[in-house]
Write an enzyme that holds these catalytic residues in place. Structure first.
Site, mmCIF file in Angstrom:
data_model
loop_
_atom_site.group_PDB
_atom_site.id
_atom_site.type_symbol
_atom_site.label_atom_id
_atom_site.label_comp_id
_atom_site.label_asym_id
_atom_site.label_seq_id
_atom_site.Cartn_x
_atom_site.Cartn_y
_atom_site.Cartn_z
ATOM 1 N N TYR A 55 177.625 62.204 29.315
ATOM 2 C CA TYR A 55 177.454 63.615 28.917
ATOM 3 C C TYR A 55 176.095 64.140 29.366
ATOM 4 O O TYR A 55 175.078 63.449 29.232
ATOM 5 C CB TYR A 55 177.560 63.764 27.406
ATOM 6 C CG TYR A 55 178.968 63.659 26.884
ATOM 7 C CD1 TYR A 55 179.959 64.531 27.322
ATOM 8 C CD2 TYR A 55 179.301 62.707 25.940
ATOM 9 C CE1 TYR A 55 181.253 64.442 26.839
ATOM 10 C CE2 TYR A 55 180.587 62.607 25.430
ATOM 11 C CZ TYR A 55 181.561 63.475 25.887
ATOM 12 O OH TYR A 55 182.836 63.385 25.403
ATOM 13 N N ARG B 163 156.111 61.157 -4.983
ATOM 14 C CA ARG B 163 157.562 61.237 -4.921
ATOM 15 C C ARG B 163 158.046 61.061 -6.351
ATOM 16 O O ARG B 163 158.204 62.035 -7.060
ATOM 17 C CB ARG B 163 158.105 60.170 -3.958
ATOM 18 C CG ARG B 163 159.565 60.320 -3.625
ATOM 19 C CD ARG B 163 160.047 59.253 -2.652
ATOM 20 N NE ARG B 163 159.866 57.898 -3.166
ATOM 21 C CZ ARG B 163 160.229 56.798 -2.513
ATOM 22 N NH1 ARG B 163 160.773 56.890 -1.299
ATOM 23 N NH2 ARG B 163 160.068 55.609 -3.042
ATOM 24 N N LYS C 252 169.246 48.373 -2.403
ATOM 25 C CA LYS C 252 169.764 49.752 -2.468
ATOM 26 C C LYS C 252 170.438 50.121 -1.146
ATOM 27 O O LYS C 252 170.313 49.388 -0.161
ATOM 28 C CB LYS C 252 168.598 50.701 -2.758
ATOM 29 C CG LYS C 252 167.531 50.724 -1.673
ATOM 30 C CD LYS C 252 166.241 51.363 -2.153
ATOM 31 C CE LYS C 252 165.214 51.388 -1.036
ATOM 32 N NZ LYS C 252 163.862 51.700 -1.502
ATOM 33 N N MET D 4 180.516 59.114 21.200
ATOM 34 C CA MET D 4 180.927 58.781 19.835
ATOM 35 C C MET D 4 181.472 57.358 19.721
ATOM 36 O O MET D 4 181.163 56.632 18.779
ATOM 37 C CB MET D 4 181.983 59.788 19.360
ATOM 38 C CG MET D 4 182.264 59.710 17.874
ATOM 39 S SD MET D 4 183.526 60.869 17.337
ATOM 40 C CE MET D 4 182.743 62.442 17.602
HETATM 41 C C1 LIG Z 1 162.901 50.790 -1.191
HETATM 42 C C2 LIG Z 1 161.810 50.405 -2.132
HETATM 43 C C3 LIG Z 1 161.176 49.151 -2.037
HETATM 44 C C4 LIG Z 1 161.432 48.193 -0.891
HETATM 45 O O1 LIG Z 1 160.702 48.632 0.239
HETATM 46 P P1 LIG Z 1 160.717 47.824 1.623
HETATM 47 O O2 LIG Z 1 159.769 48.591 2.488
HETATM 48 O O3 LIG Z 1 162.101 47.890 2.130
HETATM 49 O O4 LIG Z 1 160.274 46.452 1.330
HETATM 50 C C5 LIG Z 1 160.274 48.812 -3.013
HETATM 51 N N1 LIG Z 1 159.974 49.671 -4.031
HETATM 52 C C6 LIG Z 1 160.545 50.887 -4.141
HETATM 53 C C7 LIG Z 1 160.169 51.773 -5.264
HETATM 54 C C8 LIG Z 1 161.461 51.301 -3.187
HETATM 55 O O5 LIG Z 1 162.010 52.516 -3.278
#
Ligand SMILES: *Cc1c(COP(=O)(O)O)cnc(C)c1O
Length: 355
Positions: free
Chosen positions: A252, A130, A35, A300
Site C-alpha cells: 500500500y 496519576r 494486568k 491487515m
Molecule cells: C503496571 C504497574 C507496575 C508494573 O510495571 P512494570 O514497568 O511493568 O514493571 C507496577 N506498579 C503499578 C502501580 C503499575 O501500574
C-alpha cells in the site's frame, strides 16, 4: 488448514524471570503484575505460571474476579481499587486487596457501613500525578483507613521515570520518605525497572510486570542481555514469494522501492493480528535461519519482507516476528513504541499456544 499465526507462551520463562527478580531483590516480597491479560500473554497462563510470587496484581476488580472464578486462590492486589458498592462487595466476597488512591473510595467504604476490609494498600502521589492521595496526607489517611482494615495497610507509590537514573526518582523517593516518616507500615515503590536498578526503592514489596515477561524496560539493553528469557514468541509463515526488479514498489502506498532485483516474501500476519502497522522498512524478522527485513507497510492480514540474496526460504517456512531470534524491544524501537504496547496488542485472532 488453519492459519499458522501463533503466539507461543512459555510459562517456564515466566518462572525463570521471577527467579531473576527475586535474586536482584532478595529481601523483598514480590507482587507479580499480570494486568491487561498478563501483558497480552494470557491472564490465567500468567497467574498459574507465577504461583511462586507472594501476590498477583491486576488493574481492575473485574480482572480480580475473573481470576477467582478461574480458581486462582493467591492474594490479588487491585491496582485501581474499587469505585462503587458493587465492586466493593466483590472485593470483600473474593478477598481482593484494593489499592486506595482517592477520596471517593473512602466515601464508598463509609457508605457501606460496618464492613471491614481484610487488606488494603494506600497509594500516595509523589510526582507521577496519576493515581494517589497527596503524599503529605499520609499520616491522616493511614489513621483513618487502618481501623477499617484487618491487616496492616501497606504504603505505596509509583515512579514516573524508573527506567532512567535521574533526579526525578530521588525527588519522588524523598517525598515518599518524608510523608511516611514515623508511620509503622510496609512500603512498596518499585516496578521492574526500579527493582532492577534502584536498590533504595526495593523496600518490602516490589511490583514487577514487564521483566517477568522477559522484556527490558531500559532502552539500551534487551531482556536477553539482562539474563531474562522471552515468554512470547510470535510467528507466522510465508504464504507467497515473488521476484521483483529494480524500481518495483511493494505494498500500500508503494512505500518500499526495490533498489535492485530482490525476492519479496509475503507473511501471514498484519495489524489485524496486532503486528504494528507503523514499523519502518528494515525492521527485522527471522526466516530460514537468517534475518530478513520488513519491506512496505504491513497490511491487515499480511506483511511483506525483503529476503537476503542467499536466503533458502520457501513458501510454508515459519517466520518469527519476535521471540527467540528477534527481540520484541528491537521491533518496538523500529516502530517508535515500547515493547509493553506490542505484546499487549496481540489479538485473540492469533492462536495462543502454551509450550
Ligand atoms: C503496571 C504497574 C507496575 C508494573 O510495571 P512494570 O514497568 O511493568 O514493571 C507496577 N506498579 C503499578 C502501580 C503499575 O501500574
Amino acid at each position: 488448514m488453519s492459519r499458522s499465526t501463533i503466539a507461543r507462551i512459555n510459562p517456564r520463562a515466566l518462572q525463570h524471570n521471577l527467579r531473576m527478580l527475586r535474586q536482584r531483590a532478595p529481601q523483598a516480597r514480590v507482587v507479580a503484575v499480570i494486568k491487561a491479560d498478563g501483558y497480552g500473554h494470557g491472564l490465567l497462563t500468567a497467574a498459574k505460571a507465577l504461583h511462586g510470587a507472594d501476590m498477583l496484581a491486576v488493574a481492575t476488580v473485574e480482572e480480580g474476579l475473573n481470576l477467582r472464578h478461574s480458581g486462582i486462590a493467591a492474594p490479588i492486589l487491585v491496582l485501581e481499587g474499587f469505585h462503587n458498592q458493587d465492586e466493593l462487595a466483590g472485593v470483600c466476597r473474593e478477598q481482593l486487596v484494593p489499592v486506595m488512591h482517592a477520596a471517593h473510595q473512602l466515601q464508598v467504604l463509609d457508605q457501606a457501613g460496618e464492613i471491614q476490609l481484610e487488606q488494603a494498600w494506600l497509594k500516595l502521589d509523589t510526582g507521577m500525578h496519576r493515581l494517589g492521595f497527596p503524599a503529605a496526607d499520609a499520616a491522616n489517611l493511614l489513621h483513618k483507613l487502618q481501623p477499617r482494615v484487618q491487616q496492616p495497610v501497606v504504603l505505596m507509590t509509583h515512579l514516573a521515570n524508573s527506567e532512567r537514573d535521574c533526579s526525578a526518582n530521588a525527588r519522588q523517593l524523598k517525598q515518599f520518605d518524608q510523608a511516611v516518616a514515623g508511620l509503622m507500615a510496609a512500603h512498596s515503590i518499585a516496578n521492574s525497572a526500579a527493582a532492577w536498578s534502584l536498590p533504595e526503592t526495593r523496600r518490602d514489596w516490589i511490583r514487577p510486570g514487564i521483566m517477568l515477561y522477559g522484556i527490558s524496560p531500559f532502552t539500551d539493553q534487551t531482556g536477553d542481555q539482562l539474563g531474562l528469557q522471552p515468554v512470547m514468541q510470535l510467528s507466522s509463515e510465508l504464504i507467497a514469494m515473488r521476484d521483483c526488479q529494480a524500481g518495483d514498489r511493494v505494498g500500500y502506498g508503494s512505500r518500499f522501492e526495490c533498489r535492485q532485483a530482490i525476492r519479496i516474501g509475503v507473511v501471514a500476519i498484519g495489524y489485524g493480528d496486532g503486528y504494528p502497522r507503523h514499523v519502518r522498512d528494515g525492521t527485522p524478522v527471522w526466516v530460514a535461519g537468517h534475518r530478513a527485513q520488513i519491506a512496505g507497510i504491513p497490511s491487515m492480514d499480511m506483511l511483506t519482507i525483503a529476503l537476503p540474496r542467499d536466503s533458502q526460504a520457501k513458501v510454508g517456512d515459519p517466520v518469527e516476528l519476535w521471540g527467540q531470534h528477534i527481540a520484541v524491544e528491537e521491533v518496538a524501537a523500529w516502530s517508535d513504541t515500547i515493547a509493553y504496547e506490542l505484546v499487549c496488542q496481540v489479538k485473540s485472532r492469533v492462536k495462543f499456544q502454551i509450550i
